[in-house]
Design an enzyme around this catalytic site. Structure first.
Site, PDB file in Angstrom:
ATOM      1  N   SER A  24       0.823  -1.210   0.000  1.00  9.79           N
ATOM      2  CA  SER A  24       0.000   0.000   0.000  1.00  9.79           C
ATOM      3  C   SER A  24       0.859   1.262   0.000  1.00  9.79           C
ATOM      4  CB  SER A  24      -0.937   0.019   1.212  1.00  9.79           C
ATOM      5  OG  SER A  24      -0.184  -0.082   2.408  1.00  9.79           O
ATOM      6  N   ASN A 111      -2.508  -1.647  13.520  1.00 10.71           N
ATOM      7  CA  ASN A 111      -3.952  -1.430  13.429  1.00 10.71           C
ATOM      8  C   ASN A 111      -4.379  -0.117  14.088  1.00 10.71           C
ATOM      9  OD1 ASN A 111      -3.762  -3.909  12.293  1.00 10.71           O
ATOM     10  ND2 ASN A 111      -4.802  -5.026  13.942  1.00 10.71           N
ATOM     11  N   THR A 156     -38.689  26.518 -12.646  1.00  8.25           N
ATOM     12  CA  THR A 156     -38.993  25.178 -12.136  1.00  8.25           C
ATOM     13  C   THR A 156     -39.326  24.346 -13.372  1.00  8.25           C
ATOM     14  OG1 THR A 156     -41.344  25.654 -11.872  1.00  8.25           O
ATOM     15  CG2 THR A 156     -39.960  25.997  -9.939  1.00  8.25           C
ATOM     16  N   HIS A 157     -38.994  23.069 -13.310  1.00 12.37           N
ATOM     17  CA  HIS A 157     -39.162  22.198 -14.485  1.00 12.37           C
ATOM     18  C   HIS A 157     -38.463  22.785 -15.709  1.00 12.37           C
ATOM     19  CE1 HIS A 157     -42.409  20.256 -12.143  1.00 12.37           C
ATOM     20  NE2 HIS A 157     -42.706  21.499 -11.802  1.00 12.37           N
ATOM     21  N   SER A 278     -13.387  23.654 -29.471  1.00  8.58           N
ATOM     22  CA  SER A 278     -13.649  22.383 -30.137  1.00  8.58           C
ATOM     23  C   SER A 278     -12.528  22.129 -31.141  1.00  8.58           C
ATOM     24  CB  SER A 278     -15.001  22.477 -30.855  1.00  8.58           C
ATOM     25  OG  SER A 278     -15.040  21.551 -31.915  1.00  8.58           O
ATOM     26  N   LYS A 284     -16.634  27.253 -31.643  1.00  5.09           N
ATOM     27  CA  LYS A 284     -17.146  26.842 -30.334  1.00  5.09           C
ATOM     28  C   LYS A 284     -16.275  27.224 -29.156  1.00  5.09           C
ATOM     29  CE  LYS A 284     -19.851  23.844 -29.417  1.00  5.09           C
ATOM     30  NZ  LYS A 284     -20.187  22.506 -28.938  1.00  5.09           N
ATOM     31  N   ASN A 286     -16.327  26.009 -25.288  1.00  2.00           N
ATOM     32  CA  ASN A 286     -17.018  25.002 -24.480  1.00  2.00           C
ATOM     33  C   ASN A 286     -16.742  25.168 -22.979  1.00  2.00           C
ATOM     34  OD1 ASN A 286     -18.047  23.774 -26.796  1.00  2.00           O
ATOM     35  ND2 ASN A 286     -16.186  22.542 -27.052  1.00  2.00           N
ATOM     36  N   TYR A 318      -9.469  -5.496  13.054  1.00  2.00           N
ATOM     37  CA  TYR A 318      -8.833  -5.218  11.773  1.00  2.00           C
ATOM     38  C   TYR A 318      -8.901  -6.394  10.811  1.00  2.00           C
ATOM     39  CZ  TYR A 318      -5.541  -3.681   8.245  1.00  2.00           C
ATOM     40  OH  TYR A 318      -4.979  -3.320   7.051  1.00  2.00           O
ATOM     41  N   GLN A 323      -7.450  -1.792   4.261  1.00  2.00           N
ATOM     42  CA  GLN A 323      -6.421  -1.061   3.520  1.00  2.00           C
ATOM     43  C   GLN A 323      -7.012  -0.378   2.277  1.00  2.00           C
ATOM     44  OE1 GLN A 323      -2.334  -2.659   3.243  1.00  2.00           O
ATOM     45  NE2 GLN A 323      -2.709  -2.854   1.059  1.00  2.00           N
ATOM     46  N   LYS A 326      -8.181   3.790   1.750  1.00  2.00           N
ATOM     47  CA  LYS A 326      -7.426   5.032   1.530  1.00  2.00           C
ATOM     48  C   LYS A 326      -7.601   5.632   0.141  1.00  2.00           C
ATOM     49  CE  LYS A 326      -4.342   3.345   4.880  1.00  2.00           C
ATOM     50  NZ  LYS A 326      -5.210   2.139   4.865  1.00  2.00           N
TER      51      LYS A 326
HETATM   52  N1  ARG Z   1      -1.303  -1.010   5.364  1.00  2.00           N
HETATM   53  C1  ARG Z   1      -2.271  -1.405   6.320  1.00  2.00           C
HETATM   54  C2  ARG Z   1      -3.568  -0.642   6.062  1.00  2.00           C
HETATM   55  O1  ARG Z   1      -3.534   0.300   5.383  1.00  2.00           O
HETATM   56  C3  ARG Z   1      -1.795  -1.106   7.706  1.00  2.00           C
HETATM   57  C4  ARG Z   1      -2.302  -2.003   8.767  1.00  2.00           C
HETATM   58  C5  ARG Z   1      -1.832  -3.393   8.568  1.00  2.00           C
HETATM   59  N2  ARG Z   1      -2.151  -4.215   9.685  1.00  2.00           N
HETATM   60  C6  ARG Z   1      -2.025  -5.524   9.579  1.00  2.00           C
HETATM   61  N3  ARG Z   1      -2.306  -6.172  10.642  1.00  2.00           N
HETATM   62  N4  ARG Z   1      -1.680  -6.130   8.473  1.00  2.00           N
HETATM   63  O2  ARG Z   1      -4.605  -1.022   6.520  1.00  2.00           O
END
Ligand code: ARG
Length: 462
Positions: A24, A111, A156-157, A278, A284, A286, A318, A323, A326
């Site tokens: 990650s 975690n 409206t509409h 365009s 045009k 845009n 967890y 993961q 994010k």
């Molecule tokens: N990279 C993990 C995440 O974003 C971090 C936590 C990992 N914890 C684990 N027990 N593998 O969630």
């Protein structure tokens, strides 16, 4: 140090495809500063309760600062074998400090660590978006003063309905954005709760001081259930929803302004720097930026759906699924941040085409409602007045004239309910008089709108 996640009961070999699949760090490196600040506070706490010495704490803090600098100067080596940003920072620390570095992870799990980092990142992101919202609101309020007195047909509409001040139309968006700020402020209270100390899931048997870490990292509260906090990602979904709602609002604004800027409406000239050409049609111009503001709403909705689907049915504590929280969060932030920035620039740079608006302002019987309400004031029941004014409008439309162009006698002859009319009717006809008549709280008359502009200027400090 072997790859940290492979230490312990597992041997060193991992299928070659796993590394790429599970890493990650390609996206969570964005949390590096929060990870380091969090680790430094954790180290100070470990020193305070005697789990490491003062000297060890200073060494750890100092080395973490150096690692931070290296990352910021682009000198730090990232290696997917080390999985995530937490491993990278800790690994670099151990490389430099040996056993002292190996003490940092005392009374901590990734975690509670990742959730702490992500909460610190998220509260900053909330504050950034809040400032952007305030800027956009300020740009809209500034337009209210610039375009004071300009009247627009409102729809409206998508049919001409009633007249409003342009400022009233701008403040419609200000109200929406203010609710967005409120939602974020509200969510921030739930973001700003400290997970660190929750450990892997059950807490720790070591004598830690979570209150100290809370103070140092400026959290408002300490999470009271270790099992809950290790997997609580409500805040990610909630904040992503709040950002999605902003996108929904911006998409509505963008659509309104796209319409206004068409040849058909011709209410608004968009700033040319925010338009594109365009490739085939030389004439045009845009509104691509507005279209993308509208279109990018889809990304935010998609990200929100990803998150809600991700969280569904996960057992407490967890799981690696988390993961996946994010990228949707980061992408939603980046997207809404850019949309808000460009929206403020477009609001500031556009020009209302006042002449073109005024030319056709009396078309569409925008004063029909105020005429009906005048009749109600003279004692005619609403349904009767509605029907009578409807007949009058049909007659005027047939003749191709505005209501104000009819004589009193002509009006009175169309329907028995209109017989109550006298010369005062002309005080309610015509778009400008109609706007002035909408004077109750929340309506569009110049007095009411001026009060709202004053209120927003005070609230925004502009
Ligand atoms: N990279 C993990 C995440 O974003 C971090 C936590 C990992 N914890 C684990 N027990 N593998 O969630």
């Amino acid at each position: 140090m072997s790859t940290p996640s492979r230490s312990g009961v597992l041997g060193a070999n991992v299928d070659t495809r796993v590394e790429k699949f599970t890493e990650s760090v390609s996206f969570d490196r964005r949390l590096y500063a929060h990870d380091i600040v969090g680790s430094q506070a954790h180290a100070r706490m470990l020193a305070k309760v005697g789990l490491i010495s003062g000297d060890e704490c200073r060494e750890i803090e100092q080395t973490l600062s150096e690692i931070r600098q290296e990352i910021e100067q682009g000198e730090f080596h990232f290696d997917p074998a080390l999985e995530d940003i937490h491993m990278h920072v800790e690994h670099a620390l151990v490389e430099r400090l040996g056993d002292v570095g190996r003490k940092l992870h005392t009374a901590r799990s990734r975690n509670d660590q990742v959730s702490t980092d992500l909460r610190m990142w998220t509260r900053e992101a909330i504050d950034t978006i809040d400032r952007r919202l305030a800027d956009l609101m300020a740009a809209l309020v500034a337009r209210c003063e610039r375009d004071e007195g300009v009247i627009l047909p409102a729809y409206t509409h998508l049919r001409r309905a009633q007249p409003v001040l342009a400022a009233h139309a701008y403040l419609c968006h200000v109200e929406r954005l203010a609710r967005d700020r409120g939602r974020l402020a509200d969510a921030r209270r739930r973001v700003n709760v400290l997970p660190l100390g929750g450990g892997a899931l059950a807490g720790t048997s070591l004598p830690i001081d979570r209150e100290m870490v809370r103070r140092e990292l400026e959290f408002d509260a300490v999470a009271a259930n270790s099992l809950d906090t290790s997997s609580d990602r409500d805040f990610v979904a909630e904040v992503t929803f709040a950002w999605t709602m902003i996108a929904e609002h911006l998409s509505s604004w963008a659509e309104e302004w796209i319409l206004w800027s068409t040849t058909e409406f011709d209410f608004l000239a968009l700033p040319q720097e925010f338009c594109t050409c365009s490739s085939m049609m030389p004439q045009k111009i845009n509104p691509d930026v507005l279209e993308l503001v509208r279109g990018k709403t889809g990304r935010l909705v998609g990200n929100l759906m990803s998150l809600l689907t991700l969280l569904k049915g996960l057992p407490p504590a967890y799981n690696r699924d988390l993961q996946e929280d994010k990228e949707p969060l980061f992408d939603s932030f980046d997207t809404i941040d850019a949309c808000l920035e460009l929206a403020a620039a477009i609001v500031a740079g556009a020009e209302l085409k006042q002449e073109s608006i005024a030319e056709r302002l009396e078309a569409g019987f925008l004063d029909a409602t105020t005429l009906m309400e005048h009749l109600i004031g003279l004692g005619v029941p609403q349904r009767t007045a509605h029907h009578a004014v409807g007949s009058l409008v049909a007659m005027a439309a047939e003749r191709g004239v505005a209501l104000a162009e009819l004589s009193l006698e002509e009006m009175r002859s169309v329907d028995p309910a209109l017989a109550v009319l006298d010369e005062r009717v002309f005080e309610f006809l015509g778009t400008r008089q109609a706007v002035a008549a909408f004077a109750s709280f929340g309506s569009t008359s110049p007095e009411r709108v001026a009060e709202q502009v004053t209120r927003w200027k005070q609230e925004l400090g502009i």
